[in-house]
Design an enzyme around this catalytic site. Structure first.
Site, mmCIF file in Angstrom:
data_model
loop_
_atom_site.group_PDB
_atom_site.id
_atom_site.type_symbol
_atom_site.label_atom_id
_atom_site.label_comp_id
_atom_site.label_asym_id
_atom_site.label_seq_id
_atom_site.Cartn_x
_atom_site.Cartn_y
_atom_site.Cartn_z
ATOM 1 C CG HIS A 127 16.896 -4.728 5.323
ATOM 2 N ND1 HIS A 127 17.306 -5.666 6.630
ATOM 3 C CD2 HIS A 127 17.259 -3.398 6.186
ATOM 4 C CE1 HIS A 127 17.572 -5.115 7.727
ATOM 5 N NE2 HIS A 127 17.205 -3.780 7.468
ATOM 6 C CG ASP A 204 11.336 -6.734 3.553
ATOM 7 O OD1 ASP A 204 10.662 -5.717 4.251
ATOM 8 O OD2 ASP A 204 12.564 -6.615 3.812
ATOM 9 C CD GLN A 207 11.846 1.320 5.141
ATOM 10 O OE1 GLN A 207 11.273 2.464 4.964
ATOM 11 N NE2 GLN A 207 12.620 1.021 5.877
ATOM 12 C CE LYS A 230 11.937 -0.754 9.248
ATOM 13 N NZ LYS A 230 13.171 -0.356 9.580
ATOM 14 C CB CYS A 368 20.599 -3.539 6.995
ATOM 15 S SG CYS A 368 21.084 -3.306 8.639
#
Ligand SMILES: Cc1ncc(COP(=O)(O)O)c(C=O)c1O
Lengths: 410, 149
Positions: A127, A204, A207, A230, A368
């Protein structure tokens, strides 16, 4: 209360008030969960209750309300620790988003350490929020950002990764689950390889939070970021996990109140973890909501949730690839919750508009992730992303909507 | 929201999307401009040749959604060969037509009226106006990138 026995999507749906929304004569079909997820009643109630009964600033007051607020805030941090499998609660820092967590590591950990020609490896499917902060720090230090290639299916090229790692590699940044393709990356093995080369790894997990159980100690991640909105929790918040020894050795990122031990104009001394990195009044009510959300999520049978979401992805892929002119983007063997696609005759933006008319919310664009779009040769994709409350009927509505796109665009 | 998609995706728009007119680089172009919508990745390059106060030639390369490509195509037909003052007036009229909240008639626009349906779709208005921003930038000699943001 939901018990951990069996997972029922009908029961779960009832816990999310917004899912009862109707758009004209159509029920809302919310398939934009990778952008942000909806919030369950427990989260709304916890925040409402906090504002009504316990609101005060934390860590500052001797009075009753301040003590209540502080206790709730600290309890939420302990819940985050359990959610991540961290050793210490003070390794879990509250930020204003996943993005801020990455910037904090780039500026506070990497910037003082990087030297000219040091290397930062990032996968091609990152991202922008796990690319741009590293480009900034590379510019500041003379370090070099190198992309780790991916194959046509949207999987990291592990052989190339092995070759790229060398004694100049200082940082490796990897997305746990790709937000544009749904690929689940084999981060545990990749972290071990990076450590063998002497590099520090930031994952990261924006998600991954909503879809996979996470254990940062088992993964041996050095830094791990979450995006709270999220994970069915409020917006404007993130979590940065960092190993204690690394965080201890880092200077503060922001200066201000709550992060100091003493201040005088000759100089200040800083508080210990986690306060050193949490200057100013945090989003106390939001953190309380986060704690309630994570407790609720952990009480569910996560394996059942995973199985349910995997079934939705498989079903969507089957129905969509049966439609002539539809092409799936991202065919990794390990995938979660995300189905990206393009159509021969219609641009993703137009797909999104036609689906919107059917009450179906998806995302169209580059998500993104411009480098991954470039690599896979598409300007944009249409992306359906699932949450635990989505159903097979909604997947069927998506496929019918895509048929409608075909009726209009041929 | 339920709405009539046929208003937005009229036959004339789909036709221009599938068969964009004047999609080429004009000979002896005198100015270029590039338009970009960072939100959705729509991209357009507009090239013009002006002669004696007229827009003698206009061409473009558009990659994007149906609305932005059709808008570029319809624009090229509407402005080609017109005096520059008239082109400028049409640019303004078009901007007004696609953003005017209460609709109204825009008799001079002809086929361009088909694009007025974006009024009902605020997020798509920028798709329709992108080629026009690029055209104005090219004509004002601003040989640079314009973006919708
Ligand atoms: C993979 C990934 N990383 C980072 C982010 C940014 O998260 P946040 O909105 O919390 O800053 C997102 C969300 O858009 C994402 O999907």
């Amino acid at each position: 209360m939901v018990t951990a026995t069996s997972f029922s999507v009908e029961a779960i749906r009832k816990e999310f008030p917004i899912l009862a929304t109707r758009l004209g004569d159509k029920p809302l079909v919310y398939l934009d969960n990778a952008a942000t997820a909806q919030k369950p009643q427990v989260t709304l109630d916890a925040m409402d209750e906090f504002w009504r009964t316990s609101n005060a600033n934390i860590h500052r007051g001797v009075h009753h309300l301040s003590q209540m607020a502080t206790a709730q805030f600290d309890t939420a941090r302990e819940t985050v620790r359990r959610f991540l499998g961290a050793r210490h609660a003070h390794e879990c820092l509250f930020t204003k988003g996943c993005t801020e967590g990455i910037n904090l590591v780039a500026q506070s950990y990497a910037r003082p350490r990087l030297k000219p020609a040091d290397e930062i490896l990032l996968s091609t499917m990152e991202h922008h929020s796990n690319i741009v902060p590293w480009q900034l720090v590379a510019e500041q230090t003379g370090a070099i950002v190198r992309p780790i290639p991916i194959n046509d299916d949207g999987e990291i090229d592990l052989a190339a990764y092995g070759r790229l790692l060398n004694e100049r590699t200082k940082i490796v940044g990897l997305v746990h689950i790709s937000n544009s393709l749904g690929t689940i990356n084999p981060i545990k093995a990749m972290i071990a390889q990076a450590h063998a080369a002497g590099a520090v790894v930031l994952i990261d997990g924006a998600q991954a939070g909503p879809h996979l159980p996470i254990d940062v100690q088992d993964l041996d991640a050095d830094f791990y970021t979450l995006s709270c909105h999220k994970i069915y929790a409020p917006t404007g918040m993130g979590v940065l996990y960092g190993k204690e020894a690394l965080l201890e050795a880092m200077p503060p990122y922001h200066g201000g109140g709550d992060m100091i031990r003493t201040v005088s104009f000759e100089g200040s001394t800083f508080a210990g973890l986690p306060n050193k990195f949490e200057a100013g009044t945090p989003n106390v009510g939001g953190v309380v909501g986060l704690g309630a959300t994570l407790k609720w999520l952990m009480a569910l049978d996560r394996e059942e949730v995973e199985r349910h979401e995997a079934e939705l992805v498989g079903y969507a892929e089957t129905l969509l690839s049966d439609i002539p002119g539809v092409r799936l983007i991202g065919k990794a063997r390990q995938k979660a919750a995300i189905v990206s696609f393009v159509m021969d005759t219609a641009h993703p933006h137009d797909i999104g508009t036609v689906l919107d008319a059917e009450g179906i919310a998806i995302r169209a664009g580059h998500h993104c992730c411009m480098p991954v779009m470039e690599r896979l040769g598409v300007p944009a994709t249409a992306r359906a992303s699932f949450g635990l409350y989505n159903t097979r009927e909604e997947v069927e509505a998506l496929a019918r909507g895509v048929q409608k796109v075909k009726e209009i665009f041929g | 929201m339920s709405f009539d998609l046929r208003e937005l995706y009229q036959e004339i728009i789909l036709d221009h999307y599938r068969h964009p007119r004047n999609q080429r680089e004009p000979e002896r172009a005198t100015a270029h401009s590039e338009g970009h919508n960072p939100l959705c990745g729509d991209k357009i390059t507009v090239s013009v040749r002006t002669e004696n106060g007229q827009l003698a030639e206009v061409g473009y390369h558009a990659s994007g959604c149906a609305i932005s490509v059709a808008s570029a195509s319809l624009m090229s037909e509407a402005v080609k060969g017109k005096p520059l003052g008239e082109v400028e007036r049409l640019c303004k009229e078009f901007q007004g037509a696609v953003t005017s909240p209460d609709g109204g008639e825009f008799p001079e626009m002809g086929d361009l009226n088909a694009l007025a349906g974006v009024r009902e779709h605020p997020v798509r208005i920028k798709c329709a106006t992108l080629p026009w921003h690029a055209l104005r930038a090219a004509l004002s000699g601003v040989d640079k990138m314009v973006t919708t943001e």
